[in-house]
Design an enzyme around this catalytic site. Structure first.
Site, short mmCIF file in Angstrom:
data_model
loop_
_atom_site.label_atom_id
_atom_site.label_comp_id
_atom_site.label_asym_id
_atom_site.label_seq_id
_atom_site.Cartn_x
_atom_site.Cartn_y
_atom_site.Cartn_z
N PRO A 9 0.94 -1.09 0.03
CA PRO A 9 -0.11 0.00 0.14
C PRO A 9 0.89 1.37 -0.11
CG PRO A 9 0.62 -1.14 1.94
CD PRO A 9 0.24 -2.19 1.33
N ASN A 10 0.53 1.76 -0.82
CA ASN A 10 1.23 3.28 -1.29
C ASN A 10 2.38 3.67 -1.95
OD1 ASN A 10 -1.16 4.14 1.04
ND2 ASN A 10 -0.39 3.41 2.91
N ARG A 18 5.41 10.65 -2.57
CA ARG A 18 4.53 10.25 -1.01
C ARG A 18 6.38 10.98 -0.08
NH1 ARG A 18 4.82 4.44 1.42
NH2 ARG A 18 4.18 4.73 3.36
N TYR A 38 11.33 8.69 1.19
CA TYR A 38 11.12 7.82 0.32
C TYR A 38 12.06 7.86 -1.09
CZ TYR A 38 8.37 5.97 3.53
OH TYR A 38 7.04 5.44 4.66
N ASN A 67 8.15 -5.68 -1.58
CA ASN A 67 8.33 -4.13 -0.13
C ASN A 67 6.76 -4.55 -0.16
OD1 ASN A 67 8.16 -1.97 1.01
ND2 ASN A 67 9.41 -1.21 -0.66
N ALA A 88 3.62 -0.69 4.51
CA ALA A 88 2.91 -0.96 6.48
C ALA A 88 3.03 -2.38 5.94
CB ALA A 88 1.67 -0.08 6.56
N GLU A 119 12.92 -9.19 1.01
CA GLU A 119 11.66 -8.21 1.18
C GLU A 119 12.89 -6.82 1.21
OE1 GLU A 119 11.24 -8.91 5.08
OE2 GLU A 119 10.12 -6.93 5.91
N HIS A 134 12.37 -2.36 1.54
CA HIS A 134 12.09 -1.52 2.07
C HIS A 134 12.84 0.01 1.33
CE1 HIS A 134 9.07 -3.71 4.82
NE2 HIS A 134 10.91 -4.12 5.14
N ARG A 147 13.57 4.48 12.03
CA ARG A 147 12.34 4.91 12.14
C ARG A 147 11.64 4.65 13.43
NH1 ARG A 147 9.40 4.78 6.23
NH2 ARG A 147 8.02 6.71 7.13
C1 DQA Z 1 8.48 0.50 3.50
C2 DQA Z 1 8.24 1.41 5.45
C3 DQA Z 1 6.93 1.19 5.49
O1 DQA Z 1 7.36 1.13 6.79
C4 DQA Z 1 5.75 1.78 5.27
O2 DQA Z 1 4.31 1.97 5.54
C5 DQA Z 1 5.83 2.02 3.51
C6 DQA Z 1 6.87 2.18 2.98
C7 DQA Z 1 9.71 1.56 2.68
O3 DQA Z 1 9.75 0.96 1.87
O4 DQA Z 1 10.54 1.80 3.61
O5 DQA Z 1 4.76 2.24 3.21
O6 DQA Z 1 7.79 -0.52 3.57
#
Ligand code: DQA
Length: 146
Positions: free
Chosen positions: A11-12, A19, A24, A75, A78, A99, A101, A108
């Site tokens: 998501p997002n 964003r 990011y 990835n 959340a 994985e 990120h 964080r």
């Molecule tokens: C994320 C880190 C997560 O904590 C966050 O919720 C994201 C992006 C990252 O790519 O740094 O949406 O996975």
């Protein structure tokens, strides 16, 4: 026939580049896909590249990868920190799971320090920005060549 890697984004991440760029960065998911395809082409790997804001869609793609995927790069965004369901789905997959990120989740908020998915992942890349995906692709190519 070339092997297929699933690259799944939670998501997002459709807003990557727009964003919170201070966290990011400015690269978009389209940039990420192009960089991953370049590594794939150089290593004879095909890609299925997906993003969804819906947990069940990620799970359905993981199930699809069981049929024709050699590896998964994910990835979970959340969902990393919340989803036993995504972990359970990944546990049904036999190939390597990496994985990614974009941000360094360990630097964080405390709630980002734990990822359910890490329990299944062969490796985790965090804090390398959007470049982390292409690095994961290189690692995936090496793992599949072993
Ligand atoms: C994320 C880190 C997560 O904590 C966050 O919720 C994201 C992006 C990252 O790519 O740094 O949406 O996975």
């Amino acid at each position: 026939m070339s092997k297929t890697i699933y690259i799944l984004n939670g998501p997002n991440l459709n807003l990557l580049g727009k964003r919170q760029p201070e966290i990011y960065g400015h690269e978009t998911l389209t940039d990420v896909e192009a960089a991953c395809r370049a590594v794939g082409d150089a290593n004879g790997l095909g890609l299925r590249f997906h993003q969804s804001n819906r947990e069940y869609e990620l799970i359905d793609w993981i199930h699809e990868a069981r049929e024709d995927g050699a590896g998964i790069i994910i990835n979970p965004a959340a969902f990393s920190h919340t989803s036993v369901a995504v972990l359970d789905a990944l546990n049904t997959f036999d190939g390597p799971v990496l994985e990614v990120h974009v941000s360094n989740i360990h630097k964080r908020e405390a709630f980002r320090h734990h990822s359910y998915v890490s329990q299944r992942a062969e490796g985790v890349i965090a804090g390398f920005g959007a470049q982390g995906y292409a690095l994961a692709m290189q690692r995936m190519a090496a793992l599949l060549a072993e």
